[in-house]
Design an enzyme around this catalytic site. Structure first.
Site, short mmCIF file in Angstrom:
data_model
loop_
_atom_site.label_atom_id
_atom_site.label_comp_id
_atom_site.label_asym_id
_atom_site.label_seq_id
_atom_site.Cartn_x
_atom_site.Cartn_y
_atom_site.Cartn_z
N HIS A 1 0.86 -1.19 0.00
CA HIS A 1 0.00 0.00 0.00
C HIS A 1 0.89 1.24 0.00
O HIS A 1 2.13 1.12 -0.06
CB HIS A 1 -0.94 -0.02 1.21
N GLY B 1 1.81 3.14 2.28
CA GLY B 1 2.80 3.16 3.37
C GLY B 1 4.10 2.52 2.89
O GLY B 1 5.19 3.08 3.08
N HIS B 2 3.99 1.35 2.24
CA HIS B 2 5.19 0.70 1.69
C HIS B 2 5.81 1.60 0.62
O HIS B 2 7.04 1.75 0.55
CB HIS B 2 4.83 -0.64 1.03
N ASP C 1 5.19 0.04 13.22
CA ASP C 1 5.70 -1.06 14.04
C ASP C 1 6.93 -0.55 14.77
O ASP C 1 8.05 -0.97 14.51
CB ASP C 1 6.04 -2.25 13.14
N ARG D 1 -3.42 -5.27 6.71
CA ARG D 1 -4.61 -5.89 7.32
C ARG D 1 -5.88 -5.04 7.11
O ARG D 1 -6.99 -5.56 7.21
CB ARG D 1 -4.40 -6.10 8.81
#
Ligand code: PAF
Length: 283
Positions: free
Chosen positions: A34, A36-37, A153, A190
């Site tokens: 997505h 973010g990546h 994370d 997710r």
């Protein structure tokens, strides 16, 4: 775009890049890519000649078998997204489980000076042994100059930094800001599994964290934690697993605030059977 399915071919290609003195960034992922990546990859492309992206759903970091089975696997879409970022400068490594683990799909046990006993480590048995095992293995195979991890994370990021320090792995670990959707939800693979009503409810997590930041300037960690617990107790859809205000270096829950220390709030929430995590810097 070069896509490698096994480590021998990838290693040969990385050898060529190294012999040409090219620098290599690395973004390890479990796929279902997505924005973010994409932001991690863009950061990598700014600072390196090439960026390797691994796409591998690592079985040893899942303590919940159902979560592993249901984890989205979307390699074709992932490759399409990567092509829109750069067809030439991105290298994909999408190995099979046996390419990484052979027939021994187990993790090594790591000590990260106590970081592994907090938060995710408490609630996800063996998770950080699995993460350490795969990231160390990937670093050995890919041999990047720099590797990029998201602050969503945050505990994982700290643990990888510790892993690199302890094993003297020659890679610079770069932490990147959390990427959010317009309504504030932290981007996660997710999220695609959230049913509509849960997806609509999920921005409540970041709304709460923003209020936490305000409240923490005036109130004690205990009072703020109590307030968060009550907010979620009233919520019809979201179930709080943990909320913790911790000191960033040790990740230990704060007992008494000190203005010399830096704190962060961490949260894990169930939206139906989907576990969402988020965090925010407090000072
Ligand atoms: O953050 C993730 O997606 C995973 O934990 C990682 C770092 C790719 C290891 O499997």
């Amino acid at each position: 775009m070069r896509i490698f399915k096994n480590k021998t071919d990838l290693t040969t290609y990385v050898d060529v890049l190294k012999s040409e003195k090219k620098t290599l960034g690395f973004v390890p992922t479990m796929g279902a890519l997505h924005q973010g990546h994409a932001s991690l990859i863009l950061e990598g492309l700014k600072e390196n000649d090439f960026v390797a992206v691994s796409i591998f759903v690592n079985p040893t970091q899942f303590d919940n078998q159902e979560d592993l089975v249901k984890y989205p696997r979307t390699l074709d879409c992932d490759v399409e997204l990567l092509k829109t970022i750069s067809d030439e400068k991105i290298i994909v490594y999408a190995p099979t489980v046996s390419d990484i683990y052979g027939s021994n799909v187990t993790s090594t046990s790591f000590s990260y000076d106590g970081l592994e006993h907090e938060m995710e480590g408490k609630f996800r048995d063996g998770h950080f042994d699995g993460v350490g095992t795969i990231v160390k293995r990937l670093f050995e195979i890919v041999r990047p100059n720099k590797a990029y991890f998201g602050e969503k994370d945050f505990q994982q990021l700290m643990i990888i930094k510790k892993l690199v320090e302890k094993y003297e792995i020659p890679v610079t670990v770069v932490g990147c800001k959390i990427h959010r959707t317009e309504d504030g939800l932290a981007m996660s693979s997710r999220n695609t599994r959230l049913k509509l009503d849960y997806r609509e409810a999920a921005p409540f997590i970041y709304e709460t964290l923003k209020s936490v930041k305000q409240k923490f300037s005036k109130k004690s960690a205990y009072k703020v934690t109590d307030w968060v617990t009550k907010q979620f107790a009233k919520h019809e859809l979201l179930e709080l697993e943990y909320f913790i205000i911790a000191e960033v270096k040790t990740l230990k829950t704060v007992k008494r605030k000190s203005n010399k220390k830096t704190y962060r709030a961490f949260i894990a929430v169930y939206a139906d059977d989907i576990r969402l995590i988020d965090n925010i810097a407090l000072n």
